[in-house]
Design a protein around this motif. Structure first.
Motif, PDB file in Angstrom:
ATOM      1  N   ILE A 184       0.839  -1.191   0.000  1.00 18.92           N
ATOM      2  CA  ILE A 184       0.000   0.000   0.000  1.00 18.92           C
ATOM      3  C   ILE A 184       0.882   1.252   0.000  1.00 18.92           C
ATOM      4  N   ASP A 185       0.284   2.371  -0.394  1.00 15.36           N
ATOM      5  CA  ASP A 185       0.952   3.668  -0.316  1.00 15.36           C
ATOM      6  C   ASP A 185       0.447   4.400   0.921  1.00 15.36           C
ATOM      7  N   LEU A 186       1.376   5.014   1.646  1.00 17.71           N
ATOM      8  CA  LEU A 186       1.047   5.828   2.806  1.00 17.71           C
ATOM      9  C   LEU A 186       1.558   7.251   2.575  1.00 17.71           C
ATOM     10  N   PRO A 187       1.038   8.230   3.285  1.00 19.83           N
ATOM     11  CA  PRO A 187       1.475   9.619   3.077  1.00 19.83           C
ATOM     12  C   PRO A 187       2.979   9.835   3.230  1.00 19.83           C
ATOM     13  N   PHE A 188       3.636   9.011   4.036  1.00 20.34           N
ATOM     14  CA  PHE A 188       5.058   9.218   4.281  1.00 20.34           C
ATOM     15  C   PHE A 188       5.948   8.225   3.530  1.00 20.34           C
ATOM     16  N   GLU A 189       5.339   7.255   2.826  1.00 20.20           N
ATOM     17  CA  GLU A 189       6.149   6.264   2.118  1.00 20.20           C
ATOM     18  C   GLU A 189       5.279   5.506   1.111  1.00 20.20           C
ATOM     19  N   GLU A 190       5.822   5.288  -0.087  1.00 16.96           N
ATOM     20  CA  GLU A 190       5.100   4.542  -1.116  1.00 16.96           C
ATOM     21  C   GLU A 190       5.531   3.080  -1.119  1.00 16.96           C
ATOM     22  N   ALA A 191       4.645   2.242  -1.642  1.00 13.48           N
ATOM     23  CA  ALA A 191       4.922   0.807  -1.809  1.00 13.48           C
ATOM     24  C   ALA A 191       5.378   0.169  -0.495  1.00 13.48           C
ATOM     25  N   VAL A 192       4.583   0.365   0.539  1.00 16.25           N
ATOM     26  CA  VAL A 192       4.905  -0.181   1.859  1.00 16.25           C
ATOM     27  C   VAL A 192       4.398  -1.623   1.944  1.00 16.25           C
ATOM     28  N   GLN A 193       5.247  -2.506   2.432  1.00  9.22           N
ATOM     29  CA  GLN A 193       4.862  -3.903   2.594  1.00  9.22           C
ATOM     30  C   GLN A 193       4.096  -4.077   3.911  1.00  9.22           C
ATOM     31  N   THR A 194       2.884  -4.607   3.805  1.00 10.35           N
ATOM     32  CA  THR A 194       2.031  -4.768   4.977  1.00 10.35           C
ATOM     33  C   THR A 194       1.443  -6.171   5.016  1.00 10.35           C
ATOM     34  N   LYS A 195       0.784  -6.461   6.133  1.00 17.76           N
ATOM     35  CA  LYS A 195       0.010  -7.686   6.276  1.00 17.76           C
ATOM     36  C   LYS A 195      -1.452  -7.288   6.502  1.00 17.76           C
ATOM     37  N   LEU A 196      -2.324  -7.858   5.688  1.00 18.94           N
ATOM     38  CA  LEU A 196      -3.741  -7.505   5.717  1.00 18.94           C
ATOM     39  C   LEU A 196      -4.544  -8.522   6.515  1.00 18.94           C
ATOM     40  N   PHE A 197      -5.424  -7.979   7.375  1.00 20.47           N
ATOM     41  CA  PHE A 197      -6.376  -8.791   8.136  1.00 20.47           C
ATOM     42  C   PHE A 197      -7.767  -8.213   7.868  1.00 20.47           C
ATOM     43  N   ALA A 198      -8.705  -9.040   7.443  1.00 19.05           N
ATOM     44  CA  ALA A 198     -10.083  -8.606   7.215  1.00 19.05           C
ATOM     45  C   ALA A 198     -10.991  -9.389   8.150  1.00 19.05           C
ATOM     46  N   PHE A 199     -11.934  -8.687   8.792  1.00 12.72           N
ATOM     47  CA  PHE A 199     -12.815  -9.357   9.738  1.00 12.72           C
ATOM     48  C   PHE A 199     -14.175  -8.680   9.766  1.00 12.72           C
ATOM     49  N   HIS A 200     -15.143  -9.364  10.353  1.00 13.42           N
ATOM     50  CA  HIS A 200     -16.513  -8.838  10.387  1.00 13.42           C
ATOM     51  C   HIS A 200     -17.285  -9.478  11.527  1.00 13.42           C
ATOM     52  N   ASN A 201     -18.401  -8.841  11.864  1.00 14.49           N
ATOM     53  CA  ASN A 201     -19.431  -9.436  12.710  1.00 14.49           C
ATOM     54  C   ASN A 201     -20.761  -8.825  12.266  1.00 14.49           C
ATOM     55  N   GLY A 202     -21.783  -8.924  13.101  1.00 14.40           N
ATOM     56  CA  GLY A 202     -23.082  -8.413  12.704  1.00 14.40           C
ATOM     57  C   GLY A 202     -23.148  -6.907  12.596  1.00 14.40           C
ATOM     58  N   LYS A 203     -22.183  -6.199  13.199  1.00 18.52           N
ATOM     59  CA  LYS A 203     -22.218  -4.730  13.234  1.00 18.52           C
ATOM     60  C   LYS A 203     -21.250  -4.076  12.261  1.00 18.52           C
ATOM     61  N   ILE A 204     -20.076  -4.671  12.069  1.00 18.76           N
ATOM     62  CA  ILE A 204     -19.042  -4.029  11.255  1.00 18.76           C
ATOM     63  C   ILE A 204     -18.443  -4.985  10.234  1.00 18.76           C
ATOM     64  N   GLU A 205     -17.838  -4.385   9.213  1.00 16.66           N
ATOM     65  CA  GLU A 205     -16.895  -5.053   8.332  1.00 16.66           C
ATOM     66  C   GLU A 205     -15.625  -4.210   8.366  1.00 16.66           C
ATOM     67  N   ALA A 206     -14.482  -4.847   8.511  1.00 17.78           N
ATOM     68  CA  ALA A 206     -13.250  -4.081   8.700  1.00 17.78           C
ATOM     69  C   ALA A 206     -12.071  -4.718   7.989  1.00 17.78           C
ATOM     70  N   GLU A 207     -11.120  -3.858   7.624  1.00 16.40           N
ATOM     71  CA  GLU A 207      -9.839  -4.293   7.086  1.00 16.40           C
ATOM     72  C   GLU A 207      -8.741  -3.575   7.867  1.00 16.40           C
ATOM     73  N   LEU A 208      -7.710  -4.306   8.210  1.00 20.98           N
ATOM     74  CA  LEU A 208      -6.612  -3.769   9.016  1.00 20.98           C
ATOM     75  C   LEU A 208      -5.291  -4.148   8.361  1.00 20.98           C
ATOM     76  N   TRP A 209      -4.444  -3.130   8.105  1.00 21.13           N
ATOM     77  CA  TRP A 209      -3.118  -3.351   7.538  1.00 21.13           C
ATOM     78  C   TRP A 209      -2.082  -3.104   8.635  1.00 21.13           C
ATOM     79  N   LEU A 210      -1.201  -4.075   8.867  1.00 20.68           N
ATOM     80  CA  LEU A 210      -0.148  -3.960   9.871  1.00 20.68           C
ATOM     81  C   LEU A 210       1.217  -3.888   9.194  1.00 20.68           C
ATOM     82  N   LEU A 211       2.145  -3.153   9.843  1.00 16.95           N
ATOM     83  CA  LEU A 211       3.478  -2.918   9.279  1.00 16.95           C
ATOM     84  C   LEU A 211       4.515  -3.842   9.930  1.00 16.95           C
TER      85      LEU A 211
END
Length: 243
Positions: A184-211
């Motif tokens: 992903i691209d971030l404001p302070f650095e381009e082409a950053v390598q991350t790990k993606l976690f996607a999760f959900h329940n009855g209230k939310i759907e979410a995606e989380l990228w960790l460095l």
């Protein structure tokens, strides 16, 4: 080696094998971080987050106050304060308090939400409304959730039994994507390598990228509130400062 020495050596070796195995967990250090807030494709302000830990006693705060022009998109600001306990066993949620302000043309409304883990009752209590939920082992509010997942990941522990808690529901989250490599691209650095976690329940759907290069610190989180059909994105706008 005589028989007496051999027997003593065997006894010592057996005693060592019977000792309980202990390992020191990796810790999330105290930090300061700022995230850009995006709603409907517009950057409407920033969220300033800070965590201070002393002897495992951690206080996490988040302050999101949009500038005046952004009130056309969102009319609320929030200060959230979370108490956690970090140890070799877990990253334990203890209390959450939210100070919410909503601005209208003719009035300003203020409300406080307090959620507490009540060990004496083996419950989680929403103090202002006297509601109670079960005392789950791994439970987090929407702010501390990202750091709870971070703690589990850096210690290579399971993330299949985490619950989201707010003033309306307590519900287990289900992961559809775990530790998937993503650039992903971030404001302070381009082409950053991350790990993606996607999760959900009855209230939310979410995606989380960790460095991974920053001890799996959260870089971006996108949350869709299904009830309100509103999506909010928080994006790290510079590298966090660790204390």
């Amino acid at each position: 080696m005589n028989s007496l020495s051999f027997l003593a050596t065997r006894t010592l070796f057996a005693a060592v094998l019977l000792l309980p195995f202990t390992s020191q967990a990796a810790q999330i250090p105290s930090f300061k971080a700022t995230f850009d807030i995006w709603v409907l494709g517009f950057k409407i302000g920033q969220a300033h987050q800070e965590m201070n830990c002393q002897n495992g006693d951690c206080h996490l705060s988040s302050e999101a106050i949009p500038p005046g022009w952004a009130k056309a998109f969102i009319n609320e600001s929030a200060i959230e304060k979370i108490h956690l306990k970090q140890s070799d066993e877990d990253f334990k949620w203890l209390e959450y308090k939210k100070f919410l302000t909503r601005e209208y043309d003719d009035r300003t409304e203020k409300k406080t939400y307090t959620l507490i883990r009540r060990e004496d009752l083996d419950k989680v209590e929403y103090v202002e409304d006297k509601k109670f939920w079960p005392n789950q082992k791994q439970i987090y509010d929407v702010i501390s959730m990202a750091y709870g997942i971070q703690y589990q990941v850096i210690n290579q522990r399971p993330i299949d039994n985490i619950y989201l808690q707010d003033d309306k529901i307590q519900q287990k989250i289900t992961f559809s994507t775990i530790n998937e490599s993503d650039e992903i691209d971030l404001p302070f650095e381009e082409a950053v390598q991350t790990k993606l976690f996607a999760f959900h329940n009855g209230k939310i759907e979410a995606e989380l990228w960790l460095l991974p290069e920053l001890n799996y610190f959260p870089a971006r989180i996108v949350i869709l509130n299904k009830d309100e059909d509103r999506k909010i994105e928080l994006e790290l706008n510079h590298k966090p400062t660790f204390k």
